[in-house]
Structure formats: structure tokens, C-alpha cells
Write an enzyme that holds these catalytic residues in place. Structure first.
Site, PDB file in Angstrom:
ATOM      1  N   GLY A  48       0.835  -1.190   0.000  1.00  0.00           N
ATOM      2  CA  GLY A  48       0.000   0.000   0.000  1.00  0.00           C
ATOM      3  C   GLY A  48       0.869   1.239   0.000  1.00  0.00           C
ATOM      4  CD  GLN A  53       3.710   5.639   2.650  1.00  0.00           C
ATOM      5  OE1 GLN A  53       2.683   5.092   2.271  1.00  0.00           O
ATOM      6  NE2 GLN A  53       4.791   4.960   2.985  1.00  0.00           N
ATOM      7  CB  CYS A 101       6.219   1.464   6.761  1.00  0.00           C
ATOM      8  SG  CYS A 101       5.616   3.045   6.123  1.00  0.00           S
ATOM      9  CG  LEU A 102       6.771   0.993   0.514  1.00  0.00           C
ATOM     10  CD1 LEU A 102       5.970   1.404  -0.715  1.00  0.00           C
ATOM     11  CD2 LEU A 102       7.904   0.050   0.120  1.00  0.00           C
ATOM     12  CG  HIS A 142       0.642   0.358   7.526  1.00  0.00           C
ATOM     13  ND1 HIS A 142       1.752  -0.083   8.209  1.00  0.00           N
ATOM     14  CD2 HIS A 142       1.111   1.254   6.610  1.00  0.00           C
ATOM     15  CE1 HIS A 142       2.827   0.531   7.733  1.00  0.00           C
ATOM     16  NE2 HIS A 142       2.474   1.338   6.759  1.00  0.00           N
ATOM     17  CD  GLU A 143      -0.806   1.827   3.139  1.00  0.00           C
ATOM     18  OE1 GLU A 143      -0.487   3.015   2.899  1.00  0.00           O
ATOM     19  OE2 GLU A 143       0.034   0.941   3.317  1.00  0.00           O
ATOM     20  CG  HIS A 146       1.055   6.095   5.964  1.00  0.00           C
ATOM     21  ND1 HIS A 146       2.282   6.501   6.445  1.00  0.00           N
ATOM     22  CD2 HIS A 146       1.234   4.817   5.560  1.00  0.00           C
ATOM     23  CE1 HIS A 146       3.154   5.507   6.340  1.00  0.00           C
ATOM     24  NE2 HIS A 146       2.542   4.461   5.814  1.00  0.00           N
TER      25      HIS A 146
HETATM   26 NI    NI Z   1       3.464   2.639   5.437  1.00  0.00          NI
END
Ligand code: NI
Length: 189
Positions: A48, A53, A101-102, A142-143, A146
């Protein structure tokens, strides 16, 4: 276009993302942003990605899981674009998930709701309500975090569980994948 993914420490990741107005969804800028998010997520093997981000504090998240080398135990998620998503927990069941997480070069254990209801608008302006379970519910939580400037590290109950990806592979992966595979078999998505 693949965009640079902001990393923990970048103040933008801590902002509260702005709601998208109904008239804004069809804009070429919004549609192009969504295309870039999908391309960037796929290039990074993410499950995701939130707009914040890639430096755009708007309430949009994209999710997709096919065969993911970062998270091979995750059930598939067909490509989803969630605009202004809202999550409500259905009950009190939680599961401890090892997340990455990216925007964070670590993995760690986080408790997530197992059963949630999600409401969101898609990129064509259609509203959706759906129930999500298990690891898929975890990905949604999680998304959506953000969009509120929250990173998974904020929710790690025991910071001593944080690990680099190499050390996760070495010390934590086997036990976690075994446990979570049984969980996925029981709960589904
Ligand atoms: Ni993330």
C-alpha cells in the site's frame, strides 16, 4: 511516474492529510497523482501507499497485494484506490502483526483490529462500504494511519521488537510467518 518515497524523519509524514472534495476527484491532477501512487507502490513492492508518502498530504491511499516478495504470507488484495477512507472496528479482536513500511527501514510488531468496516470513495467517485478481515484489515489500518500522520512505529508496543529487514529475516521471520499463516487460514481476508 515513479515518485520519491518520503522517509521517517521527514515532517510531511506527520501531517494530517486533507480531505478530497467531491469535485476534486475527477481533476487531472488528482487522477495523475493516483497513477503515480500506483506506479510508485508497485515499483517498491509495497502492499500500500498513501499520498502523503510521496509528499502530497491528501486523504488518498492505494493498496494491492499479488505475489509480494516483501510480504509473501499476505492474502491478495485487488488494486484499490481509497479516497477519504474511514475505518470502524467491528469488535475487539486484535492480532499482533509484524509490519513494514516503505517510509521506515525497519519492521516491528503492532496490534491491529481483525474485523473492520471501511468506507471510502474510489477514483471514479463511487462510494463503497465493505468488511475487511485479518491481514487485509491490517493493511487498511496501516494506510489510514498515514493519512493522520501516524507511522507503525508509533504503535509498536515494545520497541525492542524493531528490527532491520535482514535481522527480521534472521531472527523473527520463521516464527512470525508460521503463526500468521495459521491465522490467515483461520480468518481469511
Ligand atoms: Ni506505510
Amino acid at each position: 511516474m515513479i515518485r520519491r518515497i518520503r522517509q521517517i524523519g521527514d515532517p510531511i509524514l506527520r501531517q494530517l492529510a486533507e480531505t478530497i472534495g467531491p469535485d476534486e476527484i475527477g481533476d487531472s491532477a488528482t487522477q495523475l497523482l493516483i497513477d503515480d501512487m500506483i506506479e510508485t507502490m508497485r515499483a517498491a513492492n509495497g502492499a500500500g501507499l498513501a499520498a502523503i508518502q510521496i509528499g502530497v498530504p491528501k486523504r488518498i491511499a492505494v493498496m494491492e497485494v499479488t505475489r509480494n516478495p516483501r510480504y509473501p504470507y499476505k492474502p491478495p488484495i485487488s488494486l484499490t484506490v481509497a479516497i477519504n477512507p474511514v475505518i470502524t472496528a467491528i469488535d475487539d479482536e486484535v492480532v499482533e502483526i509484524n509490519e513494514g513500511c516503505l517510509s521506515v527501514p525497519l519492521r516491528g510488531f503492532v496490534n491491529r483490529h481483525v474485523n473492520i468496516e471501511v468506507r471510502y470513495t474510489d477514483r471514479d467517485g463511487n462510494d463503497h462500504t465493505a468488511t475487511k478481515r485479518g491481514l487485509t484489515a491490517g493493511t487498511w489500518q496501516h494506510e489510514c494511519d498515514h493519512l493522520d500522520g501516524v507511522l507503525f512505529v508509533d504503535r509498536v508496543a515494545d520497541p525492542r521488537t524493531l528490527a532491520t529487514w535482514d535481522e527480521y529475516d534472521r531472527h523473527h521471520r520463521e516464527a512470525f510467518v508460521e503463526r500468521i499463516t495459521r491465522f490467515v487460514e483461520r480468518v481469511g481476508s
